[in-house]
Structure formats: C-alpha cells, structure tokens
Motif scaffolding. Structure first.
Motif, PDB file in Angstrom:
ATOM      1  N   GLU A 390       3.874  -6.926 -18.428  1.00  0.00           N
ATOM      2  CA  GLU A 390       2.717  -6.616 -17.597  1.00  0.00           C
ATOM      3  C   GLU A 390       2.808  -7.365 -16.276  1.00  0.00           C
ATOM      4  OE1 GLU A 390      -0.457  -9.831 -19.492  1.00  0.00           O
ATOM      5  OE2 GLU A 390      -0.618  -7.711 -19.998  1.00  0.00           O
ATOM      6  N   LEU A 391       2.266  -6.739 -15.256  1.00  0.00           N
ATOM      7  CA  LEU A 391       2.268  -7.327 -13.921  1.00  0.00           C
ATOM      8  C   LEU A 391       0.959  -8.097 -13.718  1.00  0.00           C
ATOM      9  CD1 LEU A 391       3.721  -7.415 -11.112  1.00  0.00           C
ATOM     10  CD2 LEU A 391       2.331  -5.413 -10.504  1.00  0.00           C
ATOM     11  N   PRO A 392       1.035  -9.363 -13.356  1.00  0.00           N
ATOM     12  CA  PRO A 392      -0.198 -10.139 -13.141  1.00  0.00           C
ATOM     13  C   PRO A 392      -1.095  -9.470 -12.110  1.00  0.00           C
ATOM     14  CG  PRO A 392       1.710 -11.578 -13.167  1.00  0.00           C
ATOM     15  CD  PRO A 392       2.239 -10.195 -13.168  1.00  0.00           C
ATOM     16  N   ASN A 393      -2.400  -9.516 -12.350  1.00  0.00           N
ATOM     17  CA  ASN A 393      -3.358  -8.829 -11.475  1.00  0.00           C
ATOM     18  C   ASN A 393      -3.371  -9.382 -10.064  1.00  0.00           C
ATOM     19  OD1 ASN A 393      -4.216  -7.082 -13.506  1.00  0.00           O
ATOM     20  ND2 ASN A 393      -5.763  -8.526 -14.257  1.00  0.00           N
ATOM     21  N   ASN A 394      -3.109 -10.694  -9.925  1.00  0.00           N
ATOM     22  CA  ASN A 394      -3.189 -11.303  -8.592  1.00  0.00           C
ATOM     23  C   ASN A 394      -1.886 -11.200  -7.815  1.00  0.00           C
ATOM     24  OD1 ASN A 394      -1.828 -12.973 -10.272  1.00  0.00           O
ATOM     25  ND2 ASN A 394      -2.836 -14.877  -9.615  1.00  0.00           N
ATOM     26  N   ASP A 395      -0.858 -10.628  -8.435  1.00  0.00           N
ATOM     27  CA  ASP A 395       0.426 -10.474  -7.742  1.00  0.00           C
ATOM     28  C   ASP A 395       0.492  -9.118  -7.052  1.00  0.00           C
ATOM     29  OD1 ASP A 395       1.025 -12.906  -8.740  1.00  0.00           O
ATOM     30  OD2 ASP A 395       2.764 -12.278  -9.928  1.00  0.00           O
ATOM     31  N   GLU A 396       1.095  -9.133  -5.858  1.00  0.00           N
ATOM     32  CA  GLU A 396       1.266  -7.882  -5.126  1.00  0.00           C
ATOM     33  C   GLU A 396       2.746  -7.563  -5.007  1.00  0.00           C
ATOM     34  OE1 GLU A 396      -1.143  -6.499  -1.462  1.00  0.00           O
ATOM     35  OE2 GLU A 396       0.754  -7.253  -0.631  1.00  0.00           O
ATOM     36  N   ARG A 397       3.120  -6.380  -5.448  1.00  0.00           N
ATOM     37  CA  ARG A 397       4.503  -5.917  -5.346  1.00  0.00           C
ATOM     38  C   ARG A 397       4.512  -4.601  -4.587  1.00  0.00           C
ATOM     39  NH1 ARG A 397       4.829 -10.231  -7.254  1.00  0.00           N
ATOM     40  NH2 ARG A 397       6.070 -10.992  -9.036  1.00  0.00           N
ATOM     41  N   ILE A 398       5.180  -4.614  -3.445  1.00  0.00           N
ATOM     42  CA  ILE A 398       5.319  -3.378  -2.660  1.00  0.00           C
ATOM     43  C   ILE A 398       6.771  -2.915  -2.765  1.00  0.00           C
ATOM     44  CG2 ILE A 398       5.190  -2.349  -0.362  1.00  0.00           C
ATOM     45  CD1 ILE A 398       2.962  -4.282   0.287  1.00  0.00           C
ATOM     46  N   VAL A 399       6.934  -1.683  -3.165  1.00  0.00           N
ATOM     47  CA  VAL A 399       8.283  -1.143  -3.345  1.00  0.00           C
ATOM     48  C   VAL A 399       8.405   0.194  -2.630  1.00  0.00           C
ATOM     49  CG1 VAL A 399       8.517  -2.252  -5.606  1.00  0.00           C
ATOM     50  CG2 VAL A 399       7.766   0.120  -5.474  1.00  0.00           C
ATOM     51  N   ASN A 400       9.638   0.567  -2.400  1.00  0.00           N
ATOM     52  CA  ASN A 400       9.958   1.870  -1.833  1.00  0.00           C
ATOM     53  C   ASN A 400      10.701   2.653  -2.915  1.00  0.00           C
ATOM     54  OD1 ASN A 400      11.934   3.844  -0.509  1.00  0.00           O
ATOM     55  ND2 ASN A 400      10.632   3.281   1.234  1.00  0.00           N
ATOM     56  N   MET A 401      10.137   3.770  -3.341  1.00  0.00           N
ATOM     57  CA  MET A 401      10.796   4.595  -4.363  1.00  0.00           C
ATOM     58  C   MET A 401      11.277   5.905  -3.752  1.00  0.00           C
ATOM     59  SD  MET A 401       7.528   5.888  -6.685  1.00  0.00           S
ATOM     60  CE  MET A 401       8.584   6.885  -7.731  1.00  0.00           C
ATOM     61  N   GLN A 402      12.467   6.281  -4.144  1.00  0.00           N
ATOM     62  CA  GLN A 402      13.087   7.501  -3.617  1.00  0.00           C
ATOM     63  C   GLN A 402      13.478   8.395  -4.797  1.00  0.00           C
ATOM     64  OE1 GLN A 402      16.896   7.021  -1.681  1.00  0.00           O
ATOM     65  NE2 GLN A 402      16.478   8.699  -0.233  1.00  0.00           N
ATOM     66  N   VAL A 403      12.975   9.606  -4.802  1.00  0.00           N
ATOM     67  CA  VAL A 403      13.237  10.559  -5.889  1.00  0.00           C
ATOM     68  C   VAL A 403      14.047  11.717  -5.327  1.00  0.00           C
ATOM     69  CG1 VAL A 403      12.217  12.119  -7.585  1.00  0.00           C
ATOM     70  CG2 VAL A 403      11.134   9.909  -7.114  1.00  0.00           C
ATOM     71  N   GLN A 404      15.203  11.976  -5.940  1.00  0.00           N
ATOM     72  CA  GLN A 404      16.085  13.051  -5.478  1.00  0.00           C
ATOM     73  C   GLN A 404      16.402  13.991  -6.644  1.00  0.00           C
ATOM     74  OE1 GLN A 404      19.356  11.897  -2.773  1.00  0.00           O
ATOM     75  NE2 GLN A 404      18.839   9.792  -3.297  1.00  0.00           N
TER      76      GLN A 404
END
Length: 777
Positions: A390-404
């Motif tokens: 699980e991802l902690p609620n106070n953590d912010e993770r910004i990602v770039n996803m690419q679907v091909q």
C-alpha cells in the motif's frame, strides 16, 4: 413306438360327432390299456424323464406345467378326461384289469421321486433367475454405467501427455489457421464426423511494437511493466512475454499524474478516497481481485480517474506462487467482437469503430514494480507475516505512464465437430475447450484444454466404431480468441443463436483444467449440482487419497460465458486448483500469466490430474447425452433461490414468491420426474415434454440490466463467500453510498420478475401434463 395325445379342444369340428358313439369309445378304451402295457416296457421311463428334462431346459419357468404334460393319463384337457366326467363309464364298459405287476410300485415310486426332484429344481431355477434379474430401471442404469466405464477406461494419462507435447510444438505458429487445421485433422483422424471451421473477422487489440513503460518523475527512472529498467540491454534480453503485459481494448496514449492507492477499488474505498483527494484525471493504483475488473473500472471512470496501474498483491497468492516479477495480460472486452456488439461478425455486418472500450489508460504491472513505486522493497513481509502493499496516504508519487497497443482486424477460427445423436439428434451437449491464438503469447495452458477434449473424443470414437451412438448429439468445440474476451465462442453463439436457444441442453467447459494440484474444484449450475456431487463421490471412491471437493455456482472465466449469460444453458466445469488460491480473493483468474509447458508438467508430472478431469467430464457428458430423462434437478434451483434471499434484511415479498416456487418445483419433481424415471411408466411424448421443461428452466433467471462484469444469470454468485444474489448485493451498497434507492428498486424488480417467471413456468408445465393426461383418458 410313438403316441400322440389328442386334445379335445384341438379336434376338427367334423370329427366330434363320430368320436361320441359307443363303438369308438370302446375302441378308445382298448387303446388305453394297450398304451399302459407299452408304458411298462423297458426304456420308456428313461424316455419319459429325458423328454421332461428337455422341456424344462427349454423353459425353466414352466417346469410345473411340463411335469404334468409328461403324464398322459392326467392331462386336464386330454382325451381320457371322459373317465372322470361320466360316472357310468366304468359300469357300462367293464373288463378285467390286467394282471398285477410286482414292479408297479417301484416304477410309480421312481416316477414320483423324479417329479418331485424336477419340481424342486424348477422352483430353484425360477427363484435365482428372478433374484439375479433386476428391475428394468436398475438393469438399464447398470448397463449405462457399464457402457460409460468401457468408454472412459480407454482414457490414459500417457496418451494425454503425448497429445499435450505435440500441441506445444505448435506454440510458435505464425498463423492461427495452422493451429486450427492441426486440431481439425487430428479430430477427423479419430473418426469424428462433420468437423468444420467457423471463421470470423474480428477486431483485435494487439501488443504494440514496443513494451509500455512507467517513469518516476522525481528520479526520472523508467521501468517496464515487469519492473526492469527501460534500457536497451533489458529489452534485448527480456522475453517476448514483456510485450504482452497489456490491457486489451484499453485507451492508448500518455498520462502524467499523481498515483492514488485505491486498494481493491470497491465503492467503500472510492468513497473514502474522494473525501481526502481530488481524483480527477489521476492514476489509480488498483489491486486485482474481489470484484470483476470491469465493474471496478466503471467505478473509477465515474470517479474521474484518467489511468490505472493494475497489479496482484503477493499476499493474495499462494506462497508457492512466486509471481512478483511476472507480467500478465487482461482483457477489457465483456465478450465477442467489439465492432459487432450483439450480432455476429459475418460478411456484410455493420462495423462500429470501437478501438478502445474504456476511457481509462490501463496498464498491468508486476508486484516488484509496485514496490519500486512506493519505495518500500521490504514491505512485503514483516515478522514472517505477509504485509499487503500500500502507498502511504501522505506520500505523493507522480508518474508518467505510456500505453502502446495496435488494433487490427484478424480472423479468429473455431473448430467444431459433431457426433450425431441416435434418438434425439436435435438436442446438443456442447463440450468446449480453447486453442492458442497466434496473435498473442499467453502461455500454453490451452494445450491442457485441447489435450483433454481430444482424449475424450478418442475414447468415444472407439465405441462409436463398434456400432454404439449417444441418444443426443455431442458438439465438440475448440474456440479461438478466448484471451481477447471469448470472441470465438461469442461470435459462433450469436451466429447460431436461434438454433442454440432451442436445442442446447448443457455446456461442459474444459477451460484451463489444471491451475493447481491440491484440490478438485467443481463449478455447476444449480440444476446440475446433484449430478456433479454423484460423480465426485464416485471419483473419490476410486482414489485412495481423496479430499472433500468443493462444488459451487460462481462466475467463471472462459467460453462458457455466452452460454450461461445469453442462453441460460446449464453448465459444469471441473478443474484442479491450489487450496490457498481458493481461499484468496476471487477474480484473480482474470489475469492471464504466460504459463509455459514446463510449469504445467511440474504441477502434473504424470498427467493423472488431466486424466481425472477427462474422465469426470466425460462421465457427465455421457450421462446427459444418454439418459432418457435429463439428470437435472428442478428442486435444487428453487432451493438455490431461497438461499440467495437470506440476509440481514430479507424482503418478505421475495421470500413468499420463492416459497411458492419451491412448492411448484416439489410438485413437478414428484408428479412428473419420478414417474418418468421408471421405465414401466415412461411415455415417450411425456418424457420429451419433461426434458424440454428441464432444459429451459434456468432461462427464467436471465436479467437484462446488471453492473459491468456481473453475470446476467443471477443463479451464479460473485464468489464462494457470497450467497446472496450479486445484483442485490451491489444495489444495496450503492443505496448506502448514494442514499438513493432507485437502483435498489430496479434490482429487486429484476429478481422478483425472475422468480415469478420460474414459478409460472413450472406451473404451466404441470398444467400441460394434466391436459395431455386428460386427453388420453
């Protein structure tokens, strides 16, 4: 010297007047005394005994009658009956008796003893013959079981193993048609008649030229779905499986946004998250399982999410399943060719432009990549106990996803073979497996499915070549395009919908028969549950180490989908699973891992599990195809309805209606099914009517509106932990979340109409039987 005894009843009418005068009567009396002298001649006793024995051997059940017939002077209809009927006969015609013979007593004693012995012998023969000859029903059942065992005993694990390995060699085929041709040729060589192709041009969503990727904005690290870095070396050395980690019919493109952990993505999870964060156009980190994927994606769309990173939590898998670095594929297609929804993809059909079936960018990823995203590689275990990711609620993770992905029209091929029935060729039992599509790499478990169905065809055709044939038609199908949303079976079903609605009796699924090796898991429609229990118990008695098997009516993966949800056909499926997998969340099987032949042979090294599945499925097929009365149980359907209405707040109207349904089903079972199972009371036209009712009774439980991913056949539950009607369960959740009872009332109405339809159906069937009976009287 030979004598013929003349029966008074056998005289010609013209002779009777002459035989009544006194001269002829005196002559007859002289002849009688002459015959008595002849009886005293040596060797006549032997003749008399021999002739009696021969008559008794010819017909042992009439031994008493034959014993009388060997004594001419005492025949009840003989010519000497006049001696008893005319009291003055002796006084009118007297003559001295012959001289006494000292041997008369011994001779009479010998005849008497012989008669007694033969009489006792005849009684014994009759007794044991009656004891050893069972009733017609029992005899028929025993002959049926013996026939089934003769067919099934020819199924051998070694033959299945050879067939499996031969099929695996087709794994690298460049054309889907080549695999289909091999299967068709093999089935034809076994003797299966009328094997044909069913080809459909359909819209497939295929893997792109390069793998999709996920990039962390904070570090700039790029990862493939399996957690490997996006380096040239990784792409070169990684297997082809990397390309096939994608969601078929997902939206395509690129999205950069915050990752929000939504856990399993149910309504409660989303309500909690939306109170804390803005979910519009964000990326959901979603666990597979517990609910149908299509339903969870529909909730995420409504919540405004733009993308989904989909994974399986290692804690939801058996400890023996080490899949942390494995990628998988899912299909977002509810069924059939997306370009022709609801109608077959035949030449001239209108094609809709539906390259994606959701607005979400969906990308399956491995658990190891999730660990990298949450920067907690050791969070998987804690003090020896599995700790969910699980991802902690106070953590912010910004990602770039690419679907091909790439969308193309391709040909999907089904192989369909028919074994015509003898007495009811218009009634079909469909047996379904699936074969590998050359357009994707989804492992080789399809080879297990195809090897099992081929083993049963081989065993069946050996008996057919000797002159036997089932009463009903058996249709063998190897479906194409299963991984993309059961496309082959849906298109064939839509193509022949009218015929199948009228003629299909049952569907037996051989989809993915070996998923584990510790527990036999049986899925069956309520009407077929008793039959499956009988076969499981019989199989259990043949095995030394046998655990209690699990039988339920739950949603399953595979090509049975169309027959259950659109035709209401009773269905059964046997498969071996891991016990831990059964205890975990449902719907994990929606993930298609590239399971290779090596893994399958590790689970079943001597292929005895494959043999068990082939024999269990084969026995069910044979019994449904051959029994005069279909082995379906109407009362079990009514009981399932009552059990599905249990809950914290039962609806009294539904309970009352379910009670009336049970009463009608009980009456139908006792008044019509029990007499029909007795050959002495079996009337062909009534049996046919009865079978038609049994065949179609589950069609009453098909509803029109269900949440995405839910079965339209409400007799099937979401999982084995849930006993309530699934549409009521979800409607109640929605009512609690939105404080609106509109959807709940709609669901209640759907269930009420289904139960009422079934009750009327049974009642109408009983009325028809009464009318037919009254007409005959």
């Amino acid at each position: 010297m030979a004598y013929q005894k003349v029966n008074a009843d056998q005289r010609a009418p013209g002779h009777s007047q002459y035989l009544d005068n006194d001269d002829l009567q005196a002559t007859a009396l002289d002849l009688e005394w002459d015959m008595e002298k002849e009886l005293e001649e040596p060797g006549f006793d032997q003749f008399q005994l021999d002739s009696a024995e021969n008559q008794n051997l010819e017909n042992p059940e009439t031994a008493d009658l034959n014993l009388d017939s060997i004594q001419p002077a005492t025949s009840p209809k003989g010519r000497f009956q006049r001696l008893q009927e005319e009291s003055d006969y002796v006084t009118r015609y007297t003559r001295s008796a012959p001289k006494s013979n000292p041997f008369n007593f011994c001779r009479l004693l010998k005849v008497l003893c012989t008669a007694i012995i033969l009489f006792i012998f005849g009684i014994l023969i009759g007794y044991y013959a009656h004891k050893k000859c069972p009733s017609n029903a029992t005899s028929s059942a025993m002959l049926g079981l013996q026939l089934y065992q003769e067919i099934l005993e020819t199924i051998q694990a070694e033959d299945i193993k050879k067939s499996f390995r031969n099929l695996v060699q087709l794994y690298k085929s460049e054309d889907d048609t080549e695999i289909s041709k091999k299967i068709k040729t093999h089935w034809t060589s076994l003797g299966l008649e009328d094997v044909q192709f069913a080809n459909y041009s359909v819209l497939l969503n295929l893997a792109g030229p390069s793998a999709s990727s996920v990039t962390l904005r904070s570090s700039g690290q790029c990862f493939h779905p399996n957690g490997q870095p996006c380096s040239e070396e990784a792409r070169t050395h990684s297997s082809q499986d990397l390309l096939y980690s994608y969601a078929a019919y997902s939206a395509k493109g690129t999205l950069e946004a915050e990752v929000i952990d939504v856990s399993y993505g149910n309504a409660d999870d989303l309500k909690r998250i939306q109170k804390m964060k803005n979910t519009t156009n964000q990326i959901a980190l979603l666990k597979l399982g517990k609910l149908p994927l299509l339903y969870k994606l529909s909730l995420l769309e409504k919540a405004g999410f733009g993308g989904v990173l989909l994974y399986i939590d290692p804690c939801d898998l058996p400890k023996t399943a080490n899949l942390s670095h494995d990628t998988f594929m899912v299909s977002l297609n509810p069924g059939g060719d997306p370009s022709t929804p609801g109608y077959p993809s035949v030449d001239g059909s209108f094609r809709q432009n539906r390259s994606n079936l959701t607005s979400l960018l969906v990308q399956p990823i491995s658990a190891s990549l999730v660990e990298k995203l949450i920067s907690s590689p050791n969070s998987r275990t804690k003090t020896g106990v599995c700790s969910p990711l699980e991802l902690p609620n106070n953590d912010e993770r910004i990602v770039n996803m690419q679907v091909q992905t790439v969308t193309k029209f391709k040909t999907v091929t089904n192989v369909v073979g028919y074994l015509k029935g003898l007495t009811s060729p218009d009634r079909y039992i469909i047996v379904g497996s699936h074969h590998q599509s050359a357009y994707g790499s989804y492992g080789q478990e399809w080879a297990s499915s195809t090897a099992v169905i081929t083993a049963f065809i081989r065993a069946l055709m050996l008996k057919v070549k000797k002159g036997w044939r089932p009463d009903r038609t058996i249709v063998f199908c190897s479906w194409g395009g299963t991984a993309f949303g059961n496309i082959g079976s849906y298109e064939w079903g839509e193509d022949f919908r009218k015929v199948l609605q009228r003629n299909v009796v049952a569907y037996v699924s051989l989809h993915s028969p070996i998923r584990g090796n510790s527990s036999l898991h049986s899925i069956a429609s309520p009407s077929l549950r008793q039959l499956v229990i009988e076969k499981n118990h019989f199989n259990c008695s043949r095995r030394a180490n046998c655990q209690e098997t699990n039988i339920s009516s739950v949603q399953i993966q595979g090509d049975a989908d169309y027959f259950i949800n659109h035709l209401g056909v009773p269905t059964v499926q046997f498969a071996f699973e891991d016990i831990k997998a059964l205890e975990g969340p449902s719907f994990l099987s929606e993930a298609l891992f590239p399971k290779h032949a090596r893994k399958i042979e590790e689970m079943d090294p001597i292929f005895n599990l494959h043999e068990t599945i082939a024999k269990l499925s084969g026995e069910v097929i044979l019994q449904i195809a051959n029994e005069p009365v279909l082995p379906f149980n109407a009362l079990d359907v009514a009981l399932e309805v009552q059990n599905s209405l249990k809950g914290d707040q039962p609806n009294t109207q539904l309970l009352a209606l379910a009670s009336r349904l049970r009463e009608s089903a009980e009456q139908f079972q006792s008044d019509e099914m029990r007499p029909a199972n007795d050959p002495k009371e079996r009337i062909p036209i009534r049996v046919r009517m009865l079978n038609d009712i049994l065949q179609d009774m589950e069609k009453n439980f098909l509803v029109q509106q269900v949440p995405p991913g839910f079965y339209r056949n409400i007799l099937y539950h979401l999982d084995e932990k849930t006993s309530q009607f699934s549409i009521l369960l979800k409607a109640q959740e929605r009512y609690q979340l939105l404080a609106s009872n509109e959807s709940l009332q709609e669901a209640l109405s759907e269930v009420l109409n289904s139960i009422n339809s079934a009750q009327v159906y049974f009642k109408a069937g009983l009325d028809v039987f009464e009318d037919v009976l009254a007409g005959k009287n």
